[in-house]
Design a protein around this motif. Sequence first.
Motif, short mmCIF file in Angstrom:
data_model
loop_
_atom_site.label_atom_id
_atom_site.label_comp_id
_atom_site.label_asym_id
_atom_site.label_seq_id
_atom_site.Cartn_x
_atom_site.Cartn_y
_atom_site.Cartn_z
N GLY A 85 65.57 36.52 45.33
CA GLY A 85 65.86 37.46 44.25
C GLY A 85 65.49 36.89 42.90
O GLY A 85 64.86 37.56 42.07
N ARG A 86 65.84 35.65 42.68
CA ARG A 86 65.53 34.98 41.41
C ARG A 86 64.01 34.95 41.19
O ARG A 86 63.52 35.24 40.10
CB ARG A 86 66.08 33.56 41.42
N ARG A 87 63.27 34.61 42.22
CA ARG A 87 61.80 34.52 42.11
C ARG A 87 61.19 35.89 41.82
O ARG A 87 60.29 36.03 41.01
CB ARG A 87 61.23 33.93 43.41
N MET A 88 61.71 36.93 42.50
CA MET A 88 61.18 38.28 42.25
C MET A 88 61.44 38.70 40.80
O MET A 88 60.56 39.27 40.15
CB MET A 88 61.80 39.29 43.23
N LEU A 89 62.63 38.39 40.30
CA LEU A 89 62.94 38.72 38.90
C LEU A 89 62.02 37.97 37.94
O LEU A 89 61.53 38.54 36.96
CB LEU A 89 64.38 38.34 38.58
N GLU A 90 61.79 36.69 38.24
CA GLU A 90 60.88 35.90 37.39
C GLU A 90 59.49 36.53 37.35
O GLU A 90 58.88 36.65 36.29
CB GLU A 90 60.73 34.48 37.95
N LEU A 91 59.00 36.93 38.51
CA LEU A 91 57.66 37.51 38.59
C LEU A 91 57.60 38.85 37.86
O LEU A 91 56.60 39.18 37.23
CB LEU A 91 57.23 37.65 40.05
N LEU A 92 58.69 39.61 37.93
CA LEU A 92 58.74 40.87 37.17
C LEU A 92 58.71 40.58 35.67
O LEU A 92 57.94 41.19 34.92
CB LEU A 92 60.05 41.61 37.45
N CYS A 93 59.54 39.63 35.26
CA CYS A 93 59.70 39.37 33.82
C CYS A 93 58.43 38.76 33.21
O CYS A 93 58.20 38.92 32.01
CB CYS A 93 60.92 38.48 33.57
N GLN A 94 57.61 38.12 34.04
CA GLN A 94 56.34 37.60 33.50
C GLN A 94 55.48 38.72 32.92
O GLN A 94 54.66 38.49 32.05
CB GLN A 94 55.56 36.89 34.62
N ALA A 95 55.68 39.95 33.44
CA ALA A 95 54.89 41.09 32.95
C ALA A 95 55.58 41.83 31.80
O ALA A 95 55.07 42.84 31.33
CB ALA A 95 54.65 42.06 34.10
N LEU A 96 56.73 41.30 31.35
CA LEU A 96 57.55 42.04 30.37
C LEU A 96 57.77 41.24 29.09
O LEU A 96 58.77 41.43 28.40
CB LEU A 96 58.90 42.40 31.02
N LYS A 97 56.85 40.35 28.78
CA LYS A 97 57.01 39.47 27.62
C LYS A 97 57.24 40.28 26.34
O LYS A 97 56.54 41.25 26.08
CB LYS A 97 55.74 38.61 27.48
N GLY A 98 58.21 39.86 25.57
CA GLY A 98 58.48 40.50 24.29
C GLY A 98 59.32 41.77 24.39
O GLY A 98 59.60 42.41 23.37
N GLN A 99 59.69 42.13 25.60
CA GLN A 99 60.41 43.39 25.77
C GLN A 99 61.91 43.19 25.99
O GLN A 99 62.34 42.16 26.49
CB GLN A 99 59.84 44.16 26.97
N HIS A 100 62.67 44.20 25.61
CA HIS A 100 64.10 44.22 25.90
C HIS A 100 64.24 44.77 27.31
O HIS A 100 63.86 45.91 27.60
CB HIS A 100 64.82 45.13 24.90
N VAL A 101 64.75 43.94 28.22
CA VAL A 101 64.83 44.32 29.63
C VAL A 101 66.28 44.65 29.97
O VAL A 101 67.17 43.82 29.79
CB VAL A 101 64.33 43.17 30.53
N TYR A 102 66.49 45.85 30.43
CA TYR A 102 67.83 46.33 30.71
C TYR A 102 67.97 46.63 32.19
O TYR A 102 66.97 46.86 32.89
CB TYR A 102 68.10 47.60 29.88
N LEU A 103 69.18 46.63 32.68
CA LEU A 103 69.43 47.04 34.07
C LEU A 103 70.90 47.41 34.19
O LEU A 103 71.71 47.08 33.33
CB LEU A 103 69.08 45.91 35.04
N PHE A 104 71.20 48.07 35.28
CA PHE A 104 72.59 48.41 35.56
C PHE A 104 72.97 47.83 36.91
O PHE A 104 72.17 47.86 37.85
CB PHE A 104 72.78 49.94 35.60
N THR A 105 74.15 47.28 37.02
CA THR A 105 74.64 46.83 38.32
C THR A 105 76.12 47.15 38.48
O THR A 105 76.88 47.05 37.51
CB THR A 105 74.40 45.32 38.53
#
Length: 136
Positions: A85-105
């Motif tokens: 899970g951590r690795r998948m999030l890292e790989l997602l966030c690599q494409a989101l540089k400079g952005q405010h990333v939000y989620l709900f859990t």
Amino acid sequence: MAIVYTTSSDGVDWTRLKAALAEDHFDNGRTAAQMERSFRASYRCVYALDGDRVVGTARALSDGVCNAYIVDMWTQSSYRRRGIGRRMLELLCQALKGQHVYLFTDDQQDFYAACGFSQRGAGLERIVGRWLENEG
Ligand SMILES: CC(C)(COP(=O)(O)OP(=O)(O)OC[C@H]1O[C@@H](n2cnc3c(N)ncnc32)[C@H](O)[C@@H]1OP(=O)(O)O)[C@@H](O)C(=O)NCCC(=O)NCCS
């Protein structure tokens, strides 16, 4: 077998993925076709593969500039707590540089906190019409 990560949706067997999610009690009701449509319409998807089997998913919706939202974060039960899970999030966030990333859990705050996310504000929701009442 080592887990391989890919951002490509090509080759995903959506019927098989839906069955795996259902078995894991993480099927939100989409048909296999709706699932494919939602993943393909995303800004970035990450899949964790064990051979030809998808054992983890994560995807981000984004405007490509300032705001992104993460959904469909899932590691198959028998693969959890191995860093997938951590690795998948890292790989997602690599494409989101400079952005405010939000989620709900509802109940995975500890996982997201371990991955660098912090609580802010309150999540609000509204379903427009009936859930999944759309084409496809
Ligand atoms: C949330 C989820 C994706 C985590 O996936 P994972 O592959 O097990 O996560 P990781 O192994 O990368 O965990 C990274 C760190 O997060 C923390 N963490 C993960 N799961 C945790 C849990 N259940 N309780 C406490 N901390 C947890 C730990 O610090 C972990 O590191 P450690 O194993 O070295 O202690 C997985 O549990 C899952 O699919 N849950 C069901 C679906 C779901 O609720 N998704 C989120 C919807 S918002």
